[in-house]
Design a protein around this motif. Structure first.
Motif, mmCIF file in Angstrom:
data_model
loop_
_atom_site.group_PDB
_atom_site.id
_atom_site.type_symbol
_atom_site.label_atom_id
_atom_site.label_comp_id
_atom_site.label_asym_id
_atom_site.label_seq_id
_atom_site.Cartn_x
_atom_site.Cartn_y
_atom_site.Cartn_z
ATOM 1 N N GLU A 109 0.846 -1.181 0.000
ATOM 2 C CA GLU A 109 0.000 0.000 0.000
ATOM 3 C C GLU A 109 0.884 1.234 0.000
ATOM 4 O OE1 GLU A 109 -4.158 1.449 1.073
ATOM 5 O OE2 GLU A 109 -3.467 -0.581 0.762
ATOM 6 N N VAL A 110 0.508 2.218 -0.795
ATOM 7 C CA VAL A 110 1.285 3.451 -0.824
ATOM 8 C C VAL A 110 1.085 4.154 0.510
ATOM 9 C CG1 VAL A 110 1.538 5.686 -1.929
ATOM 10 C CG2 VAL A 110 1.069 3.705 -3.317
ATOM 11 N N GLU B 4 4.503 -2.466 -8.294
ATOM 12 C CA GLU B 4 3.170 -2.178 -7.749
ATOM 13 C C GLU B 4 3.183 -0.873 -6.953
ATOM 14 O OE1 GLU B 4 -0.067 -4.142 -4.719
ATOM 15 O OE2 GLU B 4 1.392 -5.455 -5.686
ATOM 16 N N TYR B 5 4.216 -0.684 -6.131
ATOM 17 C CA TYR B 5 4.345 0.556 -5.358
ATOM 18 C C TYR B 5 4.430 1.763 -6.294
ATOM 19 C CZ TYR B 5 6.383 4.275 -2.570
ATOM 20 O OH TYR B 5 6.631 5.502 -1.993
ATOM 21 N N GLN C 186 0.999 2.464 -7.813
ATOM 22 C CA GLN C 186 0.096 3.054 -6.832
ATOM 23 C C GLN C 186 0.486 4.495 -6.521
ATOM 24 O OE1 GLN C 186 -0.079 0.544 -3.386
ATOM 25 N NE2 GLN C 186 -1.146 -1.093 -4.459
ATOM 26 N N LYS C 187 1.771 4.732 -6.429
ATOM 27 C CA LYS C 187 2.255 6.089 -6.149
ATOM 28 C C LYS C 187 1.871 7.027 -7.292
ATOM 29 C CE LYS C 187 6.391 8.599 -4.912
ATOM 30 N NZ LYS C 187 7.769 8.767 -5.226
ATOM 31 N N GLN D 155 -1.812 7.746 -7.183
ATOM 32 C CA GLN D 155 -2.092 8.678 -6.094
ATOM 33 C C GLN D 155 -1.711 10.106 -6.492
ATOM 34 O OE1 GLN D 155 0.309 8.246 -2.490
ATOM 35 N NE2 GLN D 155 -1.566 8.343 -1.285
#
Length: 169
Positions: free
Chosen positions: A3-4, A73-74, A77-78, A81
């Motif tokens: 999760e970010v 994935e990070y 997600q970043k 966001q």
């Protein structure tokens, strides 16, 4: 999976997203040696507590960024966001003013820096089909904020919701 978090994991390691795994490992090892609890001795002080906290933060960042899949994935997600944040928008561009590229299935618009703004057909379809959230009112327009692929400018690409959106197949 990952999760970010509020903290930028690259900043925790003093690194950047363009760094290789070897560069990240080097930064991790330096920081781990610096903040490792065994190096701090048995003293219980606020300084020791903050060092342990920093060590755990560095270790958590390394666990995510050292693995190719969790790092990807990070990063995704970043990026998602960042795109949801309120960006300073340079201008509004209407979808019908963009050029359609059939081969790439993408709308393009030239930036003043020579780069380009791209919106995929899938992005247009997803946003068009998206139901408004509770805090949004039903509007006649849909749109997305798109960043230039070369510079830091961004534009708001918009289109009419109930008109024939020109998603060519």
């Amino acid at each position: 999976m990952c999760e970010v978090s509020e903290k930028d994991l690259y900043a925790v390691l003093g690194a950047s997203p363009s760094d290789s795994v070897q560069q990240l490992r080097h930064r991790y090892q330096q920081l781990a040696r610096q903040y490792h609890p065994d190096r701090l001795g048995g003293a219980c002080s606020s300084e020791t507590e903050s060092a342990v906290k920093k060590f755990l933060e560095v270790d958590a960042a390394w666990r995510i960024l050292s693995d190719q899949d969790t790092r990807r994935e990070y990063d995704l997600q970043k990026r998602a966001q960042e795109l949801k944040q309120d960006w300073p928008v340079d201008s509004v561009v209407h979808l019908e003013d963009m050029t359609w590229d059939q081969d790439e299935r993408v709308y393009t618009y030239s930036c003043r820096c020579g780069g380009r703004f791209d919106v995929s057909a899938e992005e247009v379809e997803e946003e068009t089909e998206r139901k408004p959230q509770d805090d949004e009112r039903e509007e006649m327009h849909r749109g997305v904020v798109v960043c230039c692929d070369t510079c830091s400018l961004s534009v708001h690409v918009t289109w009419l919701l109930h008109s024939e959106t020109r998603v060519l197949r």
